[in-house]
Design a protein around this motif. Structure first.
Motif, PDB file in Angstrom:
ATOM      1  N   PHE A   1       0.938  -1.289   0.138  1.00  0.00           N
ATOM      2  CA  PHE A   1      -0.279  -0.098  -0.030  1.00  0.00           C
ATOM      3  C   PHE A   1       0.848   1.231   0.234  1.00  0.00           C
ATOM      4  O   PHE A   1       0.445   2.263  -0.689  1.00  0.00           O
ATOM      5  CB  PHE A   1      -0.734   0.086   1.258  1.00  0.00           C
TER       6      PHE A   1
ATOM      7  N   PHE B   1      -4.641  -4.104  -2.696  1.00  0.00           N
ATOM      8  CA  PHE B   1      -5.717  -4.994  -1.621  1.00  0.00           C
ATOM      9  C   PHE B   1      -5.239  -6.413  -2.156  1.00  0.00           C
ATOM     10  O   PHE B   1      -5.151  -7.390  -1.437  1.00  0.00           O
ATOM     11  CB  PHE B   1      -6.850  -4.469  -1.624  1.00  0.00           C
TER      12      PHE B   1
ATOM     13  N   SER C   1      -9.575  -0.156   1.920  1.00  0.00           N
ATOM     14  CA  SER C   1      -9.770  -1.367   0.928  1.00  0.00           C
ATOM     15  C   SER C   1     -11.221  -1.566   0.677  1.00  0.00           C
ATOM     16  O   SER C   1     -11.624  -1.749  -0.412  1.00  0.00           O
ATOM     17  CB  SER C   1      -9.049  -2.482   1.302  1.00  0.00           C
TER      18      SER C   1
ATOM     19  N   LEU D   1      -7.476  -0.877  -4.843  1.00  0.00           N
ATOM     20  CA  LEU D   1      -7.936  -2.129  -4.843  1.00  0.00           C
ATOM     21  C   LEU D   1      -6.991  -3.268  -5.523  1.00  0.00           C
ATOM     22  O   LEU D   1      -6.778  -4.346  -4.916  1.00  0.00           O
ATOM     23  CB  LEU D   1      -9.418  -2.033  -5.997  1.00  0.00           C
TER      24      LEU D   1
END
Length: 184
Positions: A26, A61, A169, A58
């Motif tokens: 991230f 994630f 997320s 996304l």
């Protein structure tokens, strides 16, 4: 079914390792997005920039979940005393090694203008050596007290970021679903 579930570590062991996996992914995603933001301000609308952000989150994630699934698959395949019983320590070192090697590879490719069509024996040899070192350190980490303490400390400290990353997320999943469902 319970026999299969016993091969996996508990959620209290999975979450710290997931935090170690998720924070660099991230972080790199957000850094990359912020790096490109000034140029996007010249030709994209704020809505498009926000959409790019949520798609990037996304993607981060999904990447972090896939790496966590890979580690859980190792727990399933290997004997429990080899990986599951020391999942936090060994999973943390494996995640750190994978993250550093992936980031290092990306930086190296960017610095040398390396393309994917150029393949040499030296690259594969060094990659194999790095993988062997990562795996060796992962399984030696429970024998070396310092590595155990550091892995527990890192995984314990990074878990706090999950309070931000998991809701972010979920929001990105909702935004992407709504955007793809209702866009013409």
């Amino acid at each position: 079914m319970s026999r299969i579930l016993r091969k996996f570590p508990g959620i209290s062991a999975i979450l710290p390792v997931y935090a170690v996996i998720a924070v660099p992914i991230f972080g790199w995603t957000i850094t990359s997005w912020l790096w490109k933001l000034p140029s996007w301000l010249n030709f994209l609308t704020p809505g498009e920039i926000t959409a790019i952000f949520y798609y990037a989150i996304l993607t981060a994630f999904v990447e972090s979940i896939l790496i966590c699934i890979f580690l859980l698959l190792l727990c399933f395949l290997l004997p429990s005393q080899m990986f599951r019983d020391q999942f936090v320590v060994r999973g943390t070192w494996l995640a750190v090694g994978l993250a550093l090697s992936i980031l290092g590879n990306g930086v190296w490719r960017g610095m040398t203008r390396f393309t994917y069509t150029e393949v040499s024996l030296a690259i594969w040899s060094s990659a194999s050596l790095i993988i062997i070192i990562i795996i060796s350190l992962t399984f030696l980490s429970t024998k070396i007290r310092f590595m155990t303490v550091v892995a527990d400390w890192i995984s314990d400290r990074l878990i706090i970021f999950l309070y931000l990353l998991i809701p972010l997320s979920i929001l990105s999943i909702l935004v992407v679903l709504v955007r793809n469902t209702f866009s013409g």
